[in-house]
Design a protein around this motif. Sequence first.
Motif, PDB file in Angstrom:
ATOM      1  N   LEU A 179       1.166  -0.924   0.175  1.00  0.00           N
ATOM      2  CA  LEU A 179       0.129  -0.125  -0.083  1.00  0.00           C
ATOM      3  C   LEU A 179       0.844   1.203   0.223  1.00  0.00           C
ATOM      4  N   ASP A 180       0.760   2.057  -0.822  1.00  0.00           N
ATOM      5  CA  ASP A 180       1.743   3.443  -1.182  1.00  0.00           C
ATOM      6  C   ASP A 180       3.192   3.021  -0.981  1.00  0.00           C
ATOM      7  N   GLY A 181       3.127   2.255  -1.376  1.00  0.00           N
ATOM      8  CA  GLY A 181       4.699   1.287  -1.787  1.00  0.00           C
ATOM      9  C   GLY A 181       5.407   0.739  -0.537  1.00  0.00           C
ATOM     10  N   GLU A 182       4.893   0.431   0.075  1.00  0.00           N
ATOM     11  CA  GLU A 182       4.975  -0.124   1.585  1.00  0.00           C
ATOM     12  C   GLU A 182       4.410  -1.230   1.777  1.00  0.00           C
ATOM     13  N   TYR A 183       4.658  -2.326   2.667  1.00  0.00           N
ATOM     14  CA  TYR A 183       3.595  -3.912   2.941  1.00  0.00           C
ATOM     15  C   TYR A 183       2.615  -3.588   4.121  1.00  0.00           C
ATOM     16  N   ALA A 184       1.966  -2.866   4.030  1.00  0.00           N
ATOM     17  CA  ALA A 184       1.116  -2.788   4.592  1.00  0.00           C
ATOM     18  C   ALA A 184       0.541  -4.128   5.665  1.00  0.00           C
ATOM     19  N   THR A 185       1.187  -5.372   5.566  1.00  0.00           N
ATOM     20  CA  THR A 185       0.872  -6.586   6.704  1.00  0.00           C
ATOM     21  C   THR A 185       2.168  -7.024   7.404  1.00  0.00           C
ATOM     22  N   LYS A 186       1.910  -7.000   8.399  1.00  0.00           N
ATOM     23  CA  LYS A 186       3.235  -7.708   9.100  1.00  0.00           C
ATOM     24  C   LYS A 186       3.123  -8.698   9.706  1.00  0.00           C
ATOM     25  N   LEU A 187       2.888  -9.891   9.642  1.00  0.00           N
ATOM     26  CA  LEU A 187       2.696 -11.426  11.171  1.00  0.00           C
ATOM     27  C   LEU A 187       4.405 -11.354  11.380  1.00  0.00           C
ATOM     28  N   THR A 188       4.276 -12.211  12.455  1.00  0.00           N
ATOM     29  CA  THR A 188       5.314 -12.932  13.256  1.00  0.00           C
ATOM     30  C   THR A 188       4.923 -13.610  13.949  1.00  0.00           C
ATOM     31  N   LEU A 189       5.568 -15.438  13.162  1.00  0.00           N
ATOM     32  CA  LEU A 189       4.917 -16.070  13.327  1.00  0.00           C
ATOM     33  C   LEU A 189       6.367 -16.887  14.114  1.00  0.00           C
ATOM     34  N   THR A 190       6.017 -18.850  15.144  1.00  0.00           N
ATOM     35  CA  THR A 190       7.169 -18.614  15.091  1.00  0.00           C
ATOM     36  C   THR A 190       6.437 -20.638  14.872  1.00  0.00           C
ATOM     37  N   ILE A 191       5.692 -20.649  14.678  1.00  0.00           N
ATOM     38  CA  ILE A 191       4.985 -21.742  14.724  1.00  0.00           C
ATOM     39  C   ILE A 191       3.743 -21.580  13.721  1.00  0.00           C
ATOM     40  N   GLY A 192       3.893 -23.077  13.246  1.00  0.00           N
ATOM     41  CA  GLY A 192       2.062 -23.311  12.376  1.00  0.00           C
ATOM     42  C   GLY A 192       2.466 -23.273  11.000  1.00  0.00           C
ATOM     43  N   THR A 193       1.623 -22.986   9.589  1.00  0.00           N
ATOM     44  CA  THR A 193       1.642 -22.623   8.576  1.00  0.00           C
ATOM     45  C   THR A 193       1.537 -21.565   7.963  1.00  0.00           C
ATOM     46  N   ILE A 194       1.827 -21.314   6.703  1.00  0.00           N
ATOM     47  CA  ILE A 194       1.524 -20.371   6.062  1.00  0.00           C
ATOM     48  C   ILE A 194       1.095 -20.641   4.367  1.00  0.00           C
ATOM     49  N   GLN A 195       0.203 -19.933   4.355  1.00  0.00           N
ATOM     50  CA  GLN A 195      -0.075 -20.002   2.458  1.00  0.00           C
ATOM     51  C   GLN A 195       0.486 -19.637   1.922  1.00  0.00           C
ATOM     52  N   PRO A 196       1.765 -18.885   1.162  1.00  0.00           N
ATOM     53  CA  PRO A 196       2.193 -17.733   0.384  1.00  0.00           C
ATOM     54  C   PRO A 196       0.957 -17.727  -0.218  1.00  0.00           C
ATOM     55  N   LEU A 197       0.903 -16.394  -0.748  1.00  0.00           N
ATOM     56  CA  LEU A 197      -0.235 -15.982  -2.114  1.00  0.00           C
ATOM     57  C   LEU A 197       0.033 -16.121  -3.388  1.00  0.00           C
ATOM     58  N   ALA A 198       1.828 -16.216  -4.047  1.00  0.00           N
ATOM     59  CA  ALA A 198       1.675 -16.879  -5.651  1.00  0.00           C
ATOM     60  C   ALA A 198       0.809 -18.379  -5.245  1.00  0.00           C
ATOM     61  N   PHE A 199       1.352 -19.659  -4.119  1.00  0.00           N
ATOM     62  CA  PHE A 199       1.117 -20.794  -3.792  1.00  0.00           C
ATOM     63  C   PHE A 199      -0.665 -20.791  -2.924  1.00  0.00           C
ATOM     64  N   PRO A 200      -1.450 -20.670  -3.111  1.00  0.00           N
ATOM     65  CA  PRO A 200      -2.628 -20.867  -1.739  1.00  0.00           C
ATOM     66  C   PRO A 200      -2.921 -21.860  -2.107  1.00  0.00           C
ATOM     67  N   ASP A 201      -2.866 -22.568  -2.471  1.00  0.00           N
ATOM     68  CA  ASP A 201      -2.759 -24.171  -1.896  1.00  0.00           C
ATOM     69  C   ASP A 201      -1.631 -25.134  -1.323  1.00  0.00           C
ATOM     70  N   ILE A 202      -0.629 -24.642  -0.775  1.00  0.00           N
ATOM     71  CA  ILE A 202       0.579 -25.208  -0.269  1.00  0.00           C
ATOM     72  C   ILE A 202       0.932 -24.481   0.544  1.00  0.00           C
ATOM     73  N   SER A 203       0.916 -25.453   1.897  1.00  0.00           N
ATOM     74  CA  SER A 203       1.162 -24.843   3.602  1.00  0.00           C
ATOM     75  C   SER A 203       2.357 -25.112   3.714  1.00  0.00           C
ATOM     76  N   VAL A 204       2.990 -23.627   3.738  1.00  0.00           N
ATOM     77  CA  VAL A 204       4.630 -23.777   4.487  1.00  0.00           C
ATOM     78  C   VAL A 204       4.992 -24.196   5.639  1.00  0.00           C
ATOM     79  N   VAL A 205       5.415 -25.342   6.174  1.00  0.00           N
ATOM     80  CA  VAL A 205       5.579 -25.284   7.659  1.00  0.00           C
ATOM     81  C   VAL A 205       6.856 -24.152   8.203  1.00  0.00           C
ATOM     82  N   VAL A 206       6.292 -23.255   9.107  1.00  0.00           N
ATOM     83  CA  VAL A 206       6.738 -21.844   9.393  1.00  0.00           C
ATOM     84  C   VAL A 206       8.511 -22.400   9.928  1.00  0.00           C
TER      85      VAL A 206
END
Length: 183
Positions: free
Chosen positions: A150-177
Amino acid sequence: MTVIVAKWTIDEYHRMIDAGILRSRQVELLQGEIVEMSPEGEPHAYCSHEAAEYLTDLLGQRATIRQAKPITLPNNSEPEPDIAIVQRLGREYRQHHPYPENIFWVVEYANTSLEKDLETKSKIYSQAGILEYWVVNLKKLHLVIFRDILDGEYATKLTLTIGTIQPLAFPDISVVVERIINN
């Protein structure tokens, strides 16, 4: 006294590389400035390599995983992220490094370079239009995910230590943190 910093273009930077001027230096071009890269300690080398292997297995033929290779950005920057997940363009990369439109996301591992990765590089990547940027804080063993430009900067910042994340480019893939952090 005013200090004026000499800025370099990507073409000038490439000519310095071709001429061997930067041969003995570990540097990258960030917003027109040639910046020394921090030496890679054992945790950095181990974690980034293991994560790259994991992402290669996870994504298969859907993307190419480049480790510590340059990417070319329009803001006179040619950083060398620890991991860049890019389109599989094969021999086209003999002619140019990946451009923003070829990049799904990038990952940096940070120990001594944490401030540069969280501040400077997040701005460079967001302004270049890279939709997702991950930073692994090796001191605290957590993953910081930047998204939603948003306006040339990242508007969302998440901090994770466990769990999974789905990359925006591959929402069907779960990456184990934990596999990215490699704690």
